[in-house]
Scaffold this active site. Sequence first.
Site, mmCIF file in Angstrom:
data_model
loop_
_atom_site.group_PDB
_atom_site.id
_atom_site.type_symbol
_atom_site.label_atom_id
_atom_site.label_comp_id
_atom_site.label_asym_id
_atom_site.label_seq_id
_atom_site.Cartn_x
_atom_site.Cartn_y
_atom_site.Cartn_z
ATOM 1 C CB ILE A 28 -1.146 0.375 1.338
ATOM 2 C CG1 ILE A 28 -1.917 -1.796 0.470
ATOM 3 C CG2 ILE A 28 -1.632 1.205 0.870
ATOM 4 C CD1 ILE A 28 -2.538 -1.228 2.255
ATOM 5 C CG ASN A 143 -7.741 -3.586 7.989
ATOM 6 O OD1 ASN A 143 -8.581 -2.517 8.075
ATOM 7 N ND2 ASN A 143 -7.637 -4.078 7.116
ATOM 8 C CG ASP A 171 -14.849 -0.463 3.581
ATOM 9 O OD1 ASP A 171 -14.379 -1.678 3.205
ATOM 10 O OD2 ASP A 171 -14.255 0.575 4.808
ATOM 11 C CG HIS A 199 -12.039 -0.788 7.031
ATOM 12 N ND1 HIS A 199 -12.774 -1.441 5.673
ATOM 13 C CD2 HIS A 199 -10.892 -1.517 6.819
ATOM 14 C CE1 HIS A 199 -11.683 -1.921 5.315
ATOM 15 N NE2 HIS A 199 -11.103 -1.289 5.409
#
Length: 341
Positions: A28, A143, A171, A199
């Site tokens: 990422i 996360n 999302d 999330h």
Amino acid sequence: CLYIPSKIVTMAAKEPVRVLISGAAGQIGYALIPLFCSGQVFGQDQPLILHLLEIAQAMKALDGVAMEIEDGAYPLVKEYVLTADYDEAFKDIDYAVLVGGFPRRKGMLRADLLAKNRPIFEASGKSLEAHAKPTCKVVVVANPANTNCLTAATFAPKIPKENFCALTRLDYNRARGQIANKCGTTAGNVKNIIIWGNHSKSQVPDITACKVMTDDGKEQNASDLISDDWLEQFRSTIQQRGAAIIQARGLSSAMSAANAAKDCFRDWLQGTPEGQHVAMSVYSTGNPYGIADGIMYSFPCVCREGKWKIVEGIQMNEKIRELMKITETELVQEREEAGLV
């Protein structure tokens, strides 16, 4: 014939802003860096200094990332800092994208993931408190993003809780794409989808306020274009999208996650388009929907002048309300499991 040269006006160059990206050599981070470097977040006139943080074992890979930053010849990049040291990484930063975290392993319970990430985000929070500017804005990607974000915010009390956001923009973007596909249009013609809550698989994609611009130039309610049966499938698709991507490519979402982090920061700083709201997981205290205080919960938000505001007055149905409470309960439990009560 008298020639009078036109007057040339030069604007004073802006001072560079300092941007921390943790996990900068990961998938990422690698996808995110060029989005910042090319001016897609702060604009084409805002120089920046990158603070790229990695664990010691990944510093060689980070050297390779730095080579690519140089090879990209980005005019806006004034300097970069490569480090595995938190004190150096967080020094005087204006913005932070916290991507680095402990990844979920096969068979790992969510409680185990929370336990692994608690010390990482406690350290990040303490470093924000000790070294970042008190005006620093933070987006958490790693996360479990909502509770990681709450952990960092808890340990950085000098920075307002309103300056922290967890990434449910991913999302929102996923939902926007699915609605566009269903309605035979592009994502740019879909607006005001809502993501409530966490999330996680408990998140609540909601089309109550969603509008779609159709080919004839008319704006219609998404609910008038979509059947209830498809809506159930849609919610499941968004909730399970991350797992589906891992199944398909053998790796987690990177390109879309980086793009969502860029979108989140851009709209937060430059403002949401008129008449549109986006999904942001923000500090819930004082919210207008009766959600428990003291958690990071995704709401529909509008942004102006670097500040977000929760959109009021959404009239959702009873089923959505029930699902909102389920994801709220999950976030309260995560807060307790992370020892943040």
